[in-house]
Motif scaffolding. Structure first.
Motif, PDB file in Angstrom:
ATOM      1  N   TYR A  31      21.861  57.053  56.805  1.00  0.00           N
ATOM      2  CA  TYR A  31      22.566  55.937  55.898  1.00  0.00           C
ATOM      3  C   TYR A  31      23.018  54.456  56.431  1.00  0.00           C
ATOM      4  O   TYR A  31      22.466  54.162  57.686  1.00  0.00           O
ATOM      5  CB  TYR A  31      24.414  56.853  56.130  1.00  0.00           C
ATOM      6  CG  TYR A  31      24.294  58.459  55.176  1.00  0.00           C
ATOM      7  CD1 TYR A  31      23.178  58.572  54.581  1.00  0.00           C
ATOM      8  CD2 TYR A  31      23.990  58.783  56.445  1.00  0.00           C
ATOM      9  CE1 TYR A  31      23.716  60.196  54.239  1.00  0.00           C
ATOM     10  CE2 TYR A  31      23.921  60.377  56.835  1.00  0.00           C
ATOM     11  CZ  TYR A  31      23.952  61.130  55.376  1.00  0.00           C
ATOM     12  OH  TYR A  31      23.549  62.119  55.283  1.00  0.00           O
ATOM     13  N   LEU A  32      23.995  53.647  55.077  1.00  0.00           N
ATOM     14  CA  LEU A  32      23.461  52.612  55.748  1.00  0.00           C
ATOM     15  C   LEU A  32      25.537  52.553  56.669  1.00  0.00           C
ATOM     16  O   LEU A  32      26.269  53.468  56.466  1.00  0.00           O
ATOM     17  CB  LEU A  32      24.008  51.504  54.190  1.00  0.00           C
ATOM     18  CG  LEU A  32      24.956  50.462  55.152  1.00  0.00           C
ATOM     19  CD1 LEU A  32      23.464  49.248  55.725  1.00  0.00           C
ATOM     20  CD2 LEU A  32      25.525  49.496  53.702  1.00  0.00           C
ATOM     21  N   GLU A  33      25.237  51.905  57.785  1.00  0.00           N
ATOM     22  CA  GLU A  33      26.271  51.332  58.592  1.00  0.00           C
ATOM     23  C   GLU A  33      26.276  50.299  59.433  1.00  0.00           C
ATOM     24  O   GLU A  33      25.738  50.238  60.417  1.00  0.00           O
ATOM     25  CB  GLU A  33      26.604  52.584  60.103  1.00  0.00           C
ATOM     26  CG  GLU A  33      27.025  53.368  60.954  1.00  0.00           C
ATOM     27  CD  GLU A  33      27.559  53.664  61.829  1.00  0.00           C
ATOM     28  OE1 GLU A  33      27.327  53.945  63.169  1.00  0.00           O
ATOM     29  OE2 GLU A  33      26.788  55.050  62.302  1.00  0.00           O
ATOM     30  N   ALA A  34      27.524  49.514  58.576  1.00  0.00           N
ATOM     31  CA  ALA A  34      27.493  48.360  59.388  1.00  0.00           C
ATOM     32  C   ALA A  34      29.049  47.932  60.356  1.00  0.00           C
ATOM     33  O   ALA A  34      29.906  48.657  60.129  1.00  0.00           O
ATOM     34  CB  ALA A  34      27.972  47.749  58.451  1.00  0.00           C
ATOM     35  N   SER A  35      28.578  46.797  61.520  1.00  0.00           N
ATOM     36  CA  SER A  35      29.423  47.188  62.052  1.00  0.00           C
ATOM     37  C   SER A  35      29.747  44.990  62.390  1.00  0.00           C
ATOM     38  O   SER A  35      28.196  44.716  62.344  1.00  0.00           O
ATOM     39  CB  SER A  35      28.748  47.230  63.451  1.00  0.00           C
ATOM     40  OG  SER A  35      29.948  47.334  64.294  1.00  0.00           O
ATOM     41  N   LEU A  36      31.131  45.123  62.502  1.00  0.00           N
ATOM     42  CA  LEU A  36      31.317  43.130  62.047  1.00  0.00           C
ATOM     43  C   LEU A  36      31.643  43.553  63.746  1.00  0.00           C
ATOM     44  O   LEU A  36      32.990  43.981  63.973  1.00  0.00           O
ATOM     45  CB  LEU A  36      32.044  43.307  61.013  1.00  0.00           C
ATOM     46  CG  LEU A  36      31.430  43.632  59.661  1.00  0.00           C
ATOM     47  CD1 LEU A  36      32.473  42.943  58.863  1.00  0.00           C
ATOM     48  CD2 LEU A  36      30.199  42.282  59.580  1.00  0.00           C
ATOM     49  N   ARG A  37      31.753  41.428  64.256  1.00  0.00           N
ATOM     50  CA  ARG A  37      32.069  41.354  64.964  1.00  0.00           C
ATOM     51  C   ARG A  37      32.565  40.061  64.645  1.00  0.00           C
ATOM     52  O   ARG A  37      31.459  39.001  65.100  1.00  0.00           O
ATOM     53  CB  ARG A  37      31.068  41.130  66.337  1.00  0.00           C
ATOM     54  CG  ARG A  37      31.228  43.021  67.521  1.00  0.00           C
ATOM     55  CD  ARG A  37      30.136  42.948  68.425  1.00  0.00           C
ATOM     56  NE  ARG A  37      30.482  42.271  69.211  1.00  0.00           N
ATOM     57  CZ  ARG A  37      29.186  41.593  70.382  1.00  0.00           C
ATOM     58  NH1 ARG A  37      28.300  41.821  70.343  1.00  0.00           N
ATOM     59  NH2 ARG A  37      29.625  40.777  71.234  1.00  0.00           N
ATOM     60  N   ILE A  38      33.985  40.307  64.289  1.00  0.00           N
ATOM     61  CA  ILE A  38      33.896  38.725  63.518  1.00  0.00           C
ATOM     62  C   ILE A  38      35.584  38.172  64.686  1.00  0.00           C
ATOM     63  O   ILE A  38      36.208  38.977  65.171  1.00  0.00           O
ATOM     64  CB  ILE A  38      34.689  38.389  62.711  1.00  0.00           C
ATOM     65  CG1 ILE A  38      35.586  39.607  61.839  1.00  0.00           C
ATOM     66  CG2 ILE A  38      33.401  38.544  61.577  1.00  0.00           C
ATOM     67  CD1 ILE A  38      35.733  39.895  60.836  1.00  0.00           C
ATOM     68  N   ASP A  39      35.807  36.752  64.885  1.00  0.00           N
ATOM     69  CA  ASP A  39      36.801  36.671  65.244  1.00  0.00           C
ATOM     70  C   ASP A  39      38.120  36.960  64.182  1.00  0.00           C
ATOM     71  O   ASP A  39      37.902  37.139  62.591  1.00  0.00           O
ATOM     72  CB  ASP A  39      37.526  34.333  64.821  1.00  0.00           C
ATOM     73  CG  ASP A  39      37.942  34.033  65.750  1.00  0.00           C
ATOM     74  OD1 ASP A  39      38.994  34.525  65.151  1.00  0.00           O
ATOM     75  OD2 ASP A  39      37.715  33.351  66.809  1.00  0.00           O
ATOM     76  N   GLU A  40      39.306  36.606  65.253  1.00  0.00           N
ATOM     77  CA  GLU A  40      40.260  37.465  64.833  1.00  0.00           C
ATOM     78  C   GLU A  40      40.934  36.964  63.416  1.00  0.00           C
ATOM     79  O   GLU A  40      41.549  37.472  62.546  1.00  0.00           O
ATOM     80  CB  GLU A  40      41.464  37.995  65.073  1.00  0.00           C
ATOM     81  CG  GLU A  40      41.433  39.503  66.436  1.00  0.00           C
ATOM     82  CD  GLU A  40      41.064  40.248  65.967  1.00  0.00           C
ATOM     83  OE1 GLU A  40      41.859  41.067  66.007  1.00  0.00           O
ATOM     84  OE2 GLU A  40      39.430  41.459  66.313  1.00  0.00           O
ATOM     85  N   SER A  41      40.472  35.582  63.358  1.00  0.00           N
ATOM     86  CA  SER A  41      41.446  34.992  62.396  1.00  0.00           C
ATOM     87  C   SER A  41      40.962  35.583  60.584  1.00  0.00           C
ATOM     88  O   SER A  41      40.746  35.116  59.818  1.00  0.00           O
ATOM     89  CB  SER A  41      41.570  34.059  62.469  1.00  0.00           C
ATOM     90  OG  SER A  41      39.992  33.013  62.860  1.00  0.00           O
ATOM     91  N   PHE A  42      40.051  35.796  61.208  1.00  0.00           N
ATOM     92  CA  PHE A  42      38.861  36.434  59.620  1.00  0.00           C
ATOM     93  C   PHE A  42      39.133  37.742  59.383  1.00  0.00           C
ATOM     94  O   PHE A  42      38.131  38.153  58.833  1.00  0.00           O
ATOM     95  CB  PHE A  42      37.616  35.435  60.079  1.00  0.00           C
ATOM     96  CG  PHE A  42      36.737  34.341  60.197  1.00  0.00           C
ATOM     97  CD1 PHE A  42      37.484  33.315  59.375  1.00  0.00           C
ATOM     98  CD2 PHE A  42      36.149  33.930  61.259  1.00  0.00           C
ATOM     99  CE1 PHE A  42      37.600  31.609  59.383  1.00  0.00           C
ATOM    100  CE2 PHE A  42      36.016  32.428  61.519  1.00  0.00           C
ATOM    101  CZ  PHE A  42      37.087  31.641  60.586  1.00  0.00           C
ATOM    102  N   ARG A  43      39.423  38.157  60.563  1.00  0.00           N
ATOM    103  CA  ARG A  43      39.305  40.276  60.033  1.00  0.00           C
ATOM    104  C   ARG A  43      40.014  39.974  58.673  1.00  0.00           C
ATOM    105  O   ARG A  43      40.046  41.570  57.911  1.00  0.00           O
ATOM    106  CB  ARG A  43      40.415  40.301  61.232  1.00  0.00           C
ATOM    107  CG  ARG A  43      40.229  42.085  60.964  1.00  0.00           C
ATOM    108  CD  ARG A  43      39.277  42.897  61.741  1.00  0.00           C
ATOM    109  NE  ARG A  43      38.356  42.243  62.708  1.00  0.00           N
ATOM    110  CZ  ARG A  43      37.758  42.740  62.738  1.00  0.00           C
ATOM    111  NH1 ARG A  43      36.635  43.147  62.560  1.00  0.00           N
ATOM    112  NH2 ARG A  43      37.414  41.959  63.917  1.00  0.00           N
TER     113      ARG A  43
END
Length: 288
Positions: A31-43
């Protein structure tokens, strides 16, 4: 267009708000499984960012990493909260006087107190569109690579399909010859053991043998499945699951062909078919 699920893209987008850098990797997944690693300010933008990915990708395990670098002037611009700093200094002096402690005031510690030094940051609302747009551009790059990889997979699978059709035709041509060889072998055995076998009985045995070894239906189904594979590859939609099912059907016919074999060449053809089908199946696991 056939798309691969395995791809990598790196995209940088710079404007007056700063530098937005994305690295995206995708591998095959059910399936589609997306993992995001972003700065907390953009959470707070995470839901919108996931929608960007889901709008263009259907399957695959996707890892997206974002790095943000604000404008140079923004990085060096800080302000002092004089009210908070004064309150901390007064409190320090008051405690020292009340307890008779000659405590030296450490201004660096005062400056490190949370909230004393305020870094000027851009409004999150101003950054929202820029972050989303930069991700859209990065996903477009990833999608382009998935399409290129998918086209290569499509060509490989099409070549294997053509080889399967060649083998199917060779088996069809060889089958009458194989039956004639078996007839000759049976006649030789009858003569060798000096058996008085009724010619009609011999013909009956040959008819039974022909029925048991008849692979015309298997050949027809092989060709039909190959035609369906080639047709599916032309669809402008996710086709990985359907292709995987067709590989199972092709493998079933190859197994039946092998089980009906009475000749080493037919057995070899069956093995060759299985090798080709397995090569396709391995690559199809990467197709969206």
């Amino acid at each position: 267009m056939t798309k691969s699920m395995t791809a990598y893209a790196r995209h940088e987008h710079r404007n007056e708000l700063g530098l937005f850098s994305w690295e995206i990797r995708s591998v095959n997944h059910r399936y589609l499984e997306a993992s995001l690693r972003i700065d907390e300010s953009f959470r707070p933008l995470e839901i919108e960012l996931r929608k960007v990915i889901a709008a263009k990708l259907n399957r695959g395990k996707v890892e997206a990493v974002m790095r943000y670098q604000p404008p140079q002037q923004q990085q060096t611009s800080v302000e002092l909260d004089n009210s908070l700093a004064s309150a901390l200094i007064n409190t320090h002096n008051q405690l020292a006087a009340e307890h008779g402690i000659a405590a030296k005031l450490d201004l660096l510690r005062i400056m490190q107190w949370p909230g004393v030094m305020v870094h000027n940051t851009l409004d999150l609302e101003l950054l929202q569109d820029a972050v989303i747009n930069s991700l859209q551009l990065a996903v477009d790059d990833l999608l382009a690579m998935r399409q290129r990889e998918g086209e290569a997979l499509k060509q490989m699978i099409s070549q294997r399909c053509e080889q399967i059709l060649v083998i199917a035709d060779e088996v069809a041509v060889r089958l009458p010859e194989i039956l004639d060889q078996q007839r000759s072998k049976l006649q030789e055995k009858v003569a060798e053991f000096n058996l008085n076998l009724d010619p009609e009985r011999l013909e009956q045995e040959m008819v039974l043998l022909a029925q048991k070894t008849d692979v015309a239906e298997e050949i027809d189904r092989l060709k039909s499945h190959v035609a369906e594979v080639l047709s599916v590859l032309q669809r402008n939609e996710p086709v990985g699951r359907r292709l995987d099912f067709l590989m199972q059907e092709l493998n079933r016919e190859a197994n039946t062909l092998g089980s009906k074999s009475i000749d080493t060449s037919t057995t070899r053809y069956s093995v060759d078919l299985k090798v080709l089908i397995e090569q396709m199946r391995e690559q199809i696991q990467n197709i969206e």
